[in-house]
Write a protein that holds these residues in place. Structure first.
Motif, mmCIF file in Angstrom:
data_model
loop_
_atom_site.group_PDB
_atom_site.id
_atom_site.type_symbol
_atom_site.label_atom_id
_atom_site.label_comp_id
_atom_site.label_asym_id
_atom_site.label_seq_id
_atom_site.Cartn_x
_atom_site.Cartn_y
_atom_site.Cartn_z
ATOM 1 N N TYR A 154 0.869 -1.177 0.000
ATOM 2 C CA TYR A 154 0.000 0.000 0.000
ATOM 3 C C TYR A 154 0.902 1.222 0.000
ATOM 4 C CZ TYR A 154 -3.404 3.508 1.388
ATOM 5 O OH TYR A 154 -4.182 4.635 1.433
ATOM 6 N N ILE A 155 0.702 2.115 -0.973
ATOM 7 C CA ILE A 155 1.544 3.299 -1.150
ATOM 8 C C ILE A 155 0.671 4.538 -1.034
ATOM 9 C CG2 ILE A 155 3.156 4.472 -2.713
ATOM 10 C CD1 ILE A 155 3.546 1.707 -4.054
ATOM 11 N N TYR A 156 1.181 5.578 -0.385
ATOM 12 C CA TYR A 156 0.405 6.812 -0.205
ATOM 13 C C TYR A 156 1.340 8.018 -0.236
ATOM 14 C CZ TYR A 156 2.097 6.121 4.579
ATOM 15 O OH TYR A 156 2.892 5.908 5.675
ATOM 16 N N ALA A 157 0.816 9.155 -0.637
ATOM 17 C CA ALA A 157 1.608 10.382 -0.694
ATOM 18 C C ALA A 157 0.677 11.581 -0.676
ATOM 19 C CB ALA A 157 2.484 10.416 -1.947
ATOM 20 N N ALA A 158 1.110 12.655 -0.009
ATOM 21 C CA ALA A 158 0.316 13.882 0.062
ATOM 22 C C ALA A 158 1.222 15.093 -0.081
ATOM 23 C CB ALA A 158 -0.457 13.950 1.371
ATOM 24 N N PHE A 159 0.780 16.034 -0.901
ATOM 25 C CA PHE A 159 1.412 17.345 -1.003
ATOM 26 C C PHE A 159 0.372 18.396 -0.641
ATOM 27 C CE2 PHE A 159 4.307 15.146 -3.986
ATOM 28 C CZ PHE A 159 5.527 15.542 -3.451
ATOM 29 N N LEU B 220 4.141 5.118 -14.608
ATOM 30 C CA LEU B 220 3.131 5.900 -13.891
ATOM 31 C C LEU B 220 2.044 4.990 -13.342
ATOM 32 C CD1 LEU B 220 1.910 8.678 -13.120
ATOM 33 C CD2 LEU B 220 0.754 8.650 -15.339
ATOM 34 N N HIS B 221 1.762 5.127 -12.037
ATOM 35 C CA HIS B 221 0.721 4.310 -11.403
ATOM 36 C C HIS B 221 -0.502 5.146 -11.013
ATOM 37 C CE1 HIS B 221 3.351 0.839 -11.246
ATOM 38 N NE2 HIS B 221 4.297 1.576 -10.665
ATOM 39 N N PHE B 222 -0.268 6.309 -10.387
ATOM 40 C CA PHE B 222 -1.373 7.151 -9.941
ATOM 41 C C PHE B 222 -1.031 8.601 -10.259
ATOM 42 C CE2 PHE B 222 -0.595 3.747 -6.772
ATOM 43 C CZ PHE B 222 -1.669 2.925 -7.105
ATOM 44 N N MET B 223 -2.066 9.383 -10.618
ATOM 45 C CA MET B 223 -1.819 10.789 -10.939
ATOM 46 C C MET B 223 -3.016 11.640 -10.537
ATOM 47 S SD MET B 223 -0.896 12.639 -14.584
ATOM 48 C CE MET B 223 -2.605 12.724 -15.113
ATOM 49 N N ASN B 224 -2.721 12.857 -10.125
ATOM 50 C CA ASN B 224 -3.754 13.822 -9.774
ATOM 51 C C ASN B 224 -3.399 15.154 -10.428
ATOM 52 O OD1 ASN B 224 -5.960 15.039 -8.605
ATOM 53 N ND2 ASN B 224 -4.998 15.322 -6.610
ATOM 54 N N LYS B 225 -4.407 15.846 -10.958
ATOM 55 C CA LYS B 225 -4.191 17.146 -11.594
ATOM 56 C C LYS B 225 -5.003 18.194 -10.857
ATOM 57 C CE LYS B 225 -6.300 18.187 -15.447
ATOM 58 N NZ LYS B 225 -6.710 18.230 -16.862
ATOM 59 N N LEU C 8 -2.708 10.919 -2.922
ATOM 60 C CA LEU C 8 -2.780 9.748 -3.791
ATOM 61 C C LEU C 8 -2.474 8.497 -2.980
ATOM 62 C CD1 LEU C 8 -0.819 10.956 -6.970
ATOM 63 C CD2 LEU C 8 -3.291 10.642 -6.787
ATOM 64 N N SER C 9 -3.127 7.401 -3.308
ATOM 65 C CA SER C 9 -2.818 6.130 -2.649
ATOM 66 C C SER C 9 -3.311 4.991 -3.515
ATOM 67 C CB SER C 9 -3.460 6.056 -1.258
ATOM 68 O OG SER C 9 -4.871 5.981 -1.368
ATOM 69 N N GLY C 10 -2.748 3.826 -3.269
ATOM 70 C CA GLY C 10 -3.180 2.645 -4.011
ATOM 71 C C GLY C 10 -2.362 1.435 -3.630
ATOM 72 N N ILE C 11 -2.738 0.297 -4.173
ATOM 73 C CA ILE C 11 -2.078 -0.979 -3.888
ATOM 74 C C ILE C 11 -1.374 -1.458 -5.147
ATOM 75 C CG2 ILE C 11 -2.459 -3.384 -3.233
ATOM 76 C CD1 ILE C 11 -4.867 -2.441 -1.599
ATOM 77 N N LEU C 12 -0.092 -1.827 -4.977
ATOM 78 C CA LEU C 12 0.725 -2.270 -6.117
ATOM 79 C C LEU C 12 1.465 -3.552 -5.773
ATOM 80 C CD1 LEU C 12 2.408 1.080 -7.239
ATOM 81 C CD2 LEU C 12 0.494 -0.074 -8.352
ATOM 82 N N HIS C 13 1.657 -4.363 -6.797
ATOM 83 C CA HIS C 13 2.555 -5.518 -6.678
ATOM 84 C C HIS C 13 3.930 -5.064 -7.139
ATOM 85 C CE1 HIS C 13 4.256 -9.455 -8.366
ATOM 86 N NE2 HIS C 13 4.349 -9.517 -7.045
ATOM 87 N N LEU C 14 4.912 -5.074 -6.233
ATOM 88 C CA LEU C 14 6.247 -4.567 -6.538
ATOM 89 C C LEU C 14 7.283 -5.667 -6.334
ATOM 90 C CD1 LEU C 14 5.985 -1.127 -4.714
ATOM 91 C CD2 LEU C 14 5.910 -1.516 -7.188
ATOM 92 N N ASN D 92 3.492 17.546 4.179
ATOM 93 C CA ASN D 92 3.793 16.706 3.021
ATOM 94 C C ASN D 92 4.411 15.396 3.500
ATOM 95 O OD1 ASN D 92 3.405 19.091 1.026
ATOM 96 N ND2 ASN D 92 4.985 19.827 2.432
ATOM 97 N N PHE D 93 3.840 14.270 3.083
ATOM 98 C CA PHE D 93 4.352 12.980 3.539
ATOM 99 C C PHE D 93 4.234 11.936 2.431
ATOM 100 C CE2 PHE D 93 -0.031 13.469 5.009
ATOM 101 C CZ PHE D 93 -0.646 12.334 4.501
#
Length: 288
Positions: free
Chosen positions: A192-197, A229-234, A250-256, A279-280
């Motif tokens: 599970y990956i997440y990021a905020a600006f 590119l996996h996730f994008m926000n404009k 942004l957040s989501g689940i990926l197989h890495l 920002n995290f």
């Protein structure tokens, strides 16, 4: 038909039109009055609810204007979004309180969590002592001791800003290598990956520029393929009418797979909010 009859009917038509116009005009006035009354009541309720929130915050949530007193160990958050029918046993909270105007707070009792929140918010009257910090680290060791996990904050000490674990002890951490602002995966799995600006738009002028926020992954040995590119926000590209703050999450689940590096970027750093927790970026492996 006589002249008198024609005059009578004409006069009747005029009166009918006058009455019709008067009716329509009064109907419009009634609609306007009802609308203004609804707006006034809504503003009053909102103001009263904000007053309750402010009073609850200033009093440490001890007096919510409903006769209920909370202990010093209680932690409460607003939870109006749960609706009116929800009860505490259907949630992870110990109690749900309502103010007289209908504002809802969900509460549970946890001294260490309250101390941690006070530390994060840098509350001047509730800064933890050394022994309290030790208890916090012991009780929340599950947070930072997770394998294949990271939680980073953005440091503005360098240009461009960099993700770091050194600025917030006990909250930010990593059990994974950080390479050129990217988190490197050490074990293949589901993550599970997440990021905020967070953006401060108060000085961006009459128009908010268009900005892009994304989450990508790449392998350093596959340089010709480039980031995937996996996730994008404009956001932006329109007039700055009133909004001064915005957070892109942004957040989501990926197989890495092992060796891949995960990154998050925003197209411009000019409007980033530079406060400590704004920002995290993080991830953790899911046990599936």
């Amino acid at each position: 038909m006589s002249v008198k009859c024609e005059a009578f009917f004409k006069k009747g038509d005029i009166l009918k039109n006058v009455l019709l116009i008067s009716f329509i005009f009064n109907l419009i006035l009634l609609c306007v009055f009802v609308t203004l009354l609804a707006i006034r009541n809504n503003i009053h309720r909102k103001s009263q609810k904000e007053d309750d929130y402010s009073r609850a915050w200033n009093n440490g949530f001890e007096d919510l204007n409903n006769g209920i007193k909370l202990t010093e160990d209680s932690v409460c958050v607003s939870c109006d979004e749960l609706g009116n029918s929800i009860v505490a046993k259907e949630t992870l909270y110990q109690s749900i309180l309502k103010t007289k105007c209908g504002a809802k707070f969900c509460c549970y009792k946890d001294k260490d969590l309250k101390t941690l929140i006070s530390m994060i918010l840098e509350h001047p009257d509730h800064q933890p002592a050394v022994d309290e910090m030790t208890n916090i680290q012991q009780n929340f060791h599950w947070w930072s001791n997770r394998s294949n996990a990271a939680h980073l904050f953005l440091s503005h000490a360098s240009s461009p800003p960099k993700w770091t674990v050194s600025n917030i002890s006990g909250v930010s951490f990593t059990n994974l290598p950080i390479t050129e602002n990217r988190i490197k995966i050490q074990k293949e799995g589901i993550y599970y990956i997440y990021a905020a600006f967070s953006l401060n738009l108060s000085k961006c002028g009459p128009e908010i520029p268009q900005m892009y926020h994304n989450i990508t992954s790449q392998h350093p040995w596959l340089k010709n393929t480039g980031p995937e590119l996996h996730f994008m926000n404009k956001y932006g590209g329109f007039a700055n009418a009133w909004k001064t703050r915005h957070t892109s999450f942004l957040s989501g689940i990926l197989h890495l797979r092992r060796g891949f590096e995960v990154a998050t970027q925003i197209s411009t750093t000019s409007f980033l909010d530079q406060s400590k927790y704004s920002n995290f970026f993080g991830l953790f492996e899911l046990n599936v």
